[in-house]
Design an enzyme around this catalytic site. Structure first.
Site, short mmCIF file in Angstrom:
data_model
loop_
_atom_site.label_atom_id
_atom_site.label_comp_id
_atom_site.label_asym_id
_atom_site.label_seq_id
_atom_site.Cartn_x
_atom_site.Cartn_y
_atom_site.Cartn_z
CD1 TRP A 194 -2.74 1.51 0.50
CD2 TRP A 194 -2.08 1.82 2.62
NE1 TRP A 194 -3.50 2.51 1.04
CE2 TRP A 194 -3.12 2.73 2.33
CE3 TRP A 194 -1.51 1.83 3.90
CZ2 TRP A 194 -3.60 3.64 3.27
CZ3 TRP A 194 -1.99 2.73 4.83
CH2 TRP A 194 -3.02 3.62 4.52
CG ASP A 253 -2.12 -2.83 7.52
OD1 ASP A 253 -3.18 -2.76 8.18
OD2 ASP A 253 -1.83 -1.99 6.64
CE LYS A 290 -10.16 -0.42 3.65
NZ LYS A 290 -9.81 0.46 2.59
#
Ligand code: LMR
Length: 399
Positions: A130, A211, A246
């Protein structure tokens, strides 16, 4: 003084949304930022979230500050959701969990903590990762190194390259790993490969930093936890940054957590005091609303069940779109294999499109994709899959 300031480049992901908004083409398609979209292209508020908010509105009595570490019950429920109800990490009280402003807030707190307590440690990131990972870590003053991760020929994980780099990293460094649904590639190690990675990390004396932004978006809560279960070995130390953006659709509420797993309960208390000092100088204490919503849902059997169903529906729609996209591309370009899109998991896949092809999709067809070729599969629906695949076929044919 401000006359000397140069304009910063737009963000690689969020900057594209700004361009998308100003595009007047009615058929424009946004496959950039990692936000879930339903069949109609909307990012809905979950029904379980609405129900929890109604309760909060009726019951909330104060807007006083939260403690530095956030809502205690939220932190306990987060530990139980991620590690499982009876995991030794939670029953031995050897993890300290903090409510943070989103997963990004957790990454930053952890990076500050690393810099303050292990000033010579580097954080190792996957290639690719990311794009905000190295930026957040460097902003905290931590040096960033990279390990190989993606194998473009198989569209899977380059496990040999990854293990070799981990085995050569200096002891005391930190390894950032995507716990599931790797962002941006959609390629995850198998359960067996995660075991090899965990063996290598611990044998080398490295600190794993997971993560975990997509719990429930791969194959389900239980199986999406398998990497974390592999690292949560008896007595082992690790860091976990998690997000409810999310899986609860709480993007704008900025609700996440940092869990620091230590060797025992005493060590957890000492480390917690340092993490709290870090938080206090960063944002003082977290916002209440998003965390309160999660707390209401996870502590109520009926709402929890409703949320499980809503999460499953999001996951199943994405996996259905993976299949539909693969089939539609096969009908357009039978000689080119897109089956990897169906095998990958989470919101994203690395399409293999070059930056020039991505630019052509945007300029000619108003289809927006991150320039590294990452597509947000959740942005695909029955209405846009045909024009999308036609456009991709057209730019691929152009070379
Ligand atoms: C993404 O990767 O698109 C998301 O995690 C949103 C973001 O903040 O970049």
């Amino acid at each position: 003084m401000f006359d000397a300031i140069q304009a910063a480049p737009p963000d690689a992901i969020l900057g594209l949304t700004e361009t998308f908004k100003s595009d007047s083409n009615p058929n424009k398609v946004n496959l950039t930022v990692g936000v879930y979209k339903d069949e109609s292209g909307a990012t809905p508020v979950l029904d379980s979230v609405k129900a929890a908010e109604a309760r909060l509105l009726a019951d909330e009595t104060s807007k006083g500050y939260l403690p530095i570490g956030g809502l205690g019950e939220y932190c306990d429920l987060t530990q139980r959701l991620y590690f499982g109800d009876d995991h030794e990490v939670t029953t031995a009280n050897r993890a300290a969990t903090f409510q943070t402003p989103g997963g990004t807030g957790a990454l930053r707190v952890a990076a500050d903590f690393i810099h303050q307590n292990f000033p010579s440690a580097s954080i190792w990131c996957s290639t690719p990762t990311w794009p905000n990972h190295p930026k957040v870590f460097k902003a905290a003053g931590v040096n960033v190194e990279n390990y190989p991760y993606f194998d473009a020929s198989s569209h899977g994980v380059n496990i040999d390259g990854m293990l070799a780099a981990i085995k050569n990293a200096p002891a005391g460094d930190v390894v950032c790993l995507h716990a599931c649904c790797h962002n941006p590639t959609g390629a995850d190690p198998s359960v067996e490969q995660w075991k090899q990675v965990a063996d290598a990390v611990y044998e080398r004396g490295l600190l794993p930093f997971l993560d975990f932004a997509y719990l429930g978006f791969g194959d389900g809560i239980e199986s999406d936890r398998s990497a974390l279960m592999e690292f949560a070995r008896p007595g082992a130390e690790l860091l976990v940054a998690s997000s409810y953006s999310k899986n609860f659709g709480l993007y704008s509420e900025r609700v996440g957590a940092l869990s620091v797993v230590t060797k025992d309960a005493d060590s957890a208390k000492t480390v917690a005091s340092q993490v709290k000092a870090t938080i206090r100088t960063n944002y003082s204490n977290p916002p209440a609303h998003g965390g309160s919503i999660v707390q209401v849902i996870l502590s109520d059997a009926e709402l929890r069940q409703q949320w499980d169903g809503e999460l499953a529906a999001m996951r199943e729609r994405i996996n259905g779109m993976r299949k539909l996209f693969t089939q539609t591309m096969a009908s357009r370009l039978p000689d080119r294999d897109f089956s990897f899109i169906e095998r990958q998991r989470g919101m994203f896949s690395y399409s293999g499109l070059t930056a020039e092809q991505v630019d052509a999709l945007r300029e000619k067809f108003s289809i927006y994709i991150v320039r590294d070729g990452r597509i947000n599969v959740a942005g695909i629906n029955h209405g846009n899959v045909e024009p999308l695949c036609d456009a991709i076929s057209s730019v691929l044919a152009a070379g």
